[in-house]
Scaffold this active site. Structure first.
Site, PDB file in Angstrom:
ATOM      1  N   ARG A   1     -19.100  73.457 -18.050  1.00 44.06           N
ATOM      2  CA  ARG A   1     -19.295  72.678 -19.269  1.00 44.06           C
ATOM      3  C   ARG A   1     -18.127  72.800 -20.248  1.00 44.06           C
ATOM      4  O   ARG A   1     -17.705  71.824 -20.871  1.00 44.06           O
ATOM      5  CB  ARG A   1     -20.575  73.209 -19.932  1.00 44.06           C
ATOM      6  CG  ARG A   1     -21.213  72.210 -20.784  1.00 44.06           C
ATOM      7  CD  ARG A   1     -22.453  72.720 -21.455  1.00 44.06           C
ATOM      8  NE  ARG A   1     -22.611  71.948 -22.667  1.00 44.06           N
ATOM      9  CZ  ARG A   1     -22.926  70.671 -22.684  1.00 44.06           C
ATOM     10  NH1 ARG A   1     -23.168  70.020 -21.569  1.00 44.06           N
ATOM     11  NH2 ARG A   1     -23.020  70.012 -23.815  1.00 44.06           N
TER      12      ARG A   1
ATOM     13  N   ILE B   1     -24.298  66.320 -25.082  1.00 42.44           N
ATOM     14  CA  ILE B   1     -24.014  67.090 -26.299  1.00 42.44           C
ATOM     15  C   ILE B   1     -22.549  67.506 -26.276  1.00 42.44           C
ATOM     16  O   ILE B   1     -22.064  68.040 -25.276  1.00 42.44           O
ATOM     17  CB  ILE B   1     -24.897  68.367 -26.343  1.00 42.44           C
ATOM     18  CG1 ILE B   1     -26.370  68.035 -26.085  1.00 42.44           C
ATOM     19  CG2 ILE B   1     -24.695  69.123 -27.652  1.00 42.44           C
ATOM     20  CD1 ILE B   1     -27.060  67.310 -27.172  1.00 42.44           C
ATOM     21  N   LEU B   2     -21.874  67.273 -27.377  1.00 42.00           N
ATOM     22  CA  LEU B   2     -20.463  67.656 -27.466  1.00 42.00           C
ATOM     23  C   LEU B   2     -20.337  69.067 -28.044  1.00 42.00           C
ATOM     24  O   LEU B   2     -21.175  69.504 -28.835  1.00 42.00           O
ATOM     25  CB  LEU B   2     -19.726  66.650 -28.348  1.00 42.00           C
ATOM     26  CG  LEU B   2     -19.617  65.255 -27.708  1.00 42.00           C
ATOM     27  CD1 LEU B   2     -19.366  64.201 -28.764  1.00 42.00           C
ATOM     28  CD2 LEU B   2     -18.530  65.232 -26.642  1.00 42.00           C
TER      29      LEU B   2
ATOM     30  N   THR C   1     -25.265  56.748 -33.133  1.00 42.53           N
ATOM     31  CA  THR C   1     -26.388  55.845 -33.368  1.00 42.53           C
ATOM     32  C   THR C   1     -27.583  56.317 -32.556  1.00 42.53           C
ATOM     33  O   THR C   1     -27.449  56.724 -31.410  1.00 42.53           O
ATOM     34  CB  THR C   1     -26.024  54.376 -33.032  1.00 42.53           C
ATOM     35  OG1 THR C   1     -27.185  53.570 -33.220  1.00 42.53           O
ATOM     36  CG2 THR C   1     -25.512  54.192 -31.621  1.00 42.53           C
ATOM     37  N   HIS C   2     -28.752  56.280 -33.200  1.00 38.24           N
ATOM     38  CA  HIS C   2     -29.958  56.826 -32.570  1.00 38.24           C
ATOM     39  C   HIS C   2     -31.109  55.827 -32.733  1.00 38.24           C
ATOM     40  O   HIS C   2     -31.316  55.296 -33.838  1.00 38.24           O
ATOM     41  CB  HIS C   2     -30.322  58.165 -33.224  1.00 38.24           C
ATOM     42  CG  HIS C   2     -31.542  58.781 -32.620  1.00 38.24           C
ATOM     43  ND1 HIS C   2     -31.522  59.388 -31.375  1.00 38.24           N
ATOM     44  CD2 HIS C   2     -32.826  58.852 -33.060  1.00 38.24           C
ATOM     45  CE1 HIS C   2     -32.744  59.818 -31.088  1.00 38.24           C
ATOM     46  NE2 HIS C   2     -33.556  59.506 -32.087  1.00 38.24           N
TER      47      HIS C   2
ATOM     48  N   ASP D   1     -23.421  66.518 -36.575  1.00 35.04           N
ATOM     49  CA  ASP D   1     -23.168  67.934 -36.848  1.00 35.04           C
ATOM     50  C   ASP D   1     -23.496  68.709 -35.575  1.00 35.04           C
ATOM     51  O   ASP D   1     -23.634  68.110 -34.499  1.00 35.04           O
ATOM     52  CB  ASP D   1     -23.948  68.413 -38.086  1.00 35.04           C
ATOM     53  CG  ASP D   1     -25.454  68.384 -37.874  1.00 35.04           C
ATOM     54  OD1 ASP D   1     -25.909  68.138 -36.727  1.00 35.04           O
ATOM     55  OD2 ASP D   1     -26.196  68.618 -38.851  1.00 35.04           O
TER      56      ASP D   1
ATOM     57  N   GLY E   1     -26.147  70.056 -34.508  1.00 34.58           N
ATOM     58  CA  GLY E   1     -27.483  69.904 -33.929  1.00 34.58           C
ATOM     59  C   GLY E   1     -27.615  68.620 -33.114  1.00 34.58           C
ATOM     60  O   GLY E   1     -26.662  67.852 -32.978  1.00 34.58           O
TER      61      GLY E   1
HETATM   62  C1  GRF Z   1     -29.056  52.923 -27.739  1.00 33.33           C
HETATM   63  O1  GRF Z   1     -30.345  52.591 -28.198  1.00 33.33           O
HETATM   64  C2  GRF Z   1     -28.639  54.290 -28.193  1.00 33.33           C
HETATM   65  O2  GRF Z   1     -29.000  54.589 -29.502  1.00 33.33           O
HETATM   66  C3  GRF Z   1     -29.426  55.132 -27.229  1.00 33.33           C
HETATM   67  O3  GRF Z   1     -29.235  54.482 -25.983  1.00 33.33           O
HETATM   68  C4  GRF Z   1     -29.042  53.100 -26.233  1.00 33.33           C
HETATM   69  C5  GRF Z   1     -27.726  52.717 -25.615  1.00 33.33           C
HETATM   70  O4  GRF Z   1     -27.638  51.346 -25.465  1.00 33.33           O
HETATM   71  N1  GRF Z   1     -29.049  56.504 -27.252  1.00 33.33           N
HETATM   72  P1  GRF Z   1     -26.301  50.622 -24.997  1.00 33.33           P
HETATM   73  O5  GRF Z   1     -25.699  51.427 -23.851  1.00 33.33           O
HETATM   74  O6  GRF Z   1     -25.376  50.556 -26.174  1.00 33.33           O
HETATM   75  O7  GRF Z   1     -26.746  49.271 -24.543  1.00 33.33           O
END
Ligand code: GRF
Length: 213
Positions: free
Chosen positions: A78, A105-106, A121-122, A154, A156
């Protein structure tokens, strides 16, 4: 760029974005669709994936953007993989690094190096439902509203300061796929808007509170 009278004016160079992706890359596609507009303020200069089969590679190729595969399979452990990611990203000299569906995870050293410039983005309204199954977990919990979050990274998992969020209602009969697809529509728009604003205006962070501009 020119003034109406034809005199050249100095324009701010677009911020250099590196996008890390593991899957299909619809968020990457949205950034690529936005970045040709000189007014957007940011340009994808590199794409990195951990997955040699990621659709993102084709998207990058079609857009004429350099891409690199850094697969854990090609590294001893890793730590070595993390070093490989750090080196590959650094080659692109990014102003901002965007995790757009990057499912690994980075290392803390990577997070520190790009502190304040590393954006994820989540597909849920953090701090609810962090982790790899945010959509499934929200659905299982029975929430009536979920959404998406763009946040600074961050140490986490999905715990960094929140930059922007959008709510998405859960509909009767939603399954994980249907809900995720609806969230992704909102997510793409939010990511493109937020990354553009951060690139153009900058960020101001006090504790957990983030202000753009
Ligand atoms: C997104 O909803 C992202 O937040 C999540 O996986 C999805 C990725 O979608 N972790 P894409 O590969 O950008 O189509």
């Amino acid at each position: 760029m020119q003034t109406p009278s034809g005199h050249p004016v100095e324009s701010t160079p677009a911020k250099r974005l590196v996008v890390l992706v593991s899957g299909g890359g619809s968020n990457l596609a949205a950034l690529l669709a936005a970045h040709d507009d000189g007014a957007y303020g940011a340009r994808v200069v590199g794409v990195l994936t951990d997955n040699p089969a990621a659709g993102a590679l084709e998207l990058a190729r079609d857009a004429g953007v350099a891409s690199v595969v850094v697969s854990p399979k090609d590294f001893e452990d890793r730590a070595a993989w993390n070093d490989g990611v750090a080196e590959a990203v650094a080659v692109f000299r990014p102003d901002l690094v965007v995790l757009a569906g990057f499912m690994r995870i980075l290392a803390p050293s990577f997070v520190r190096r790009y502190e304040g410039r590393l954006i994820n983005t989540h597909p849920a309204l953090l701090p609810s439902f962090p982790g790899a199954h945010g959509v499934r977990d929200a659905l299982a919990h029975g929430v009536k509203v979920t959404g998406c979050t763009v946040h600074l990274v961050d140490d986490g998992v999905d715990t960094g300061p929140i930059i922007a969020q959008v709510a998405v209602p859960v509909l009767d009969g939603d399954d994980e796929h249907a809900l995720h697809e609806r969230i992704k529509v909102a997510e793409r728009a939010l990511l493109v808007e937020t990354v553009g604003r951060v690139a153009r205006e900058g960020l101001y962070v006090v504790g957990r509170k983030v202000t753009i501009g």
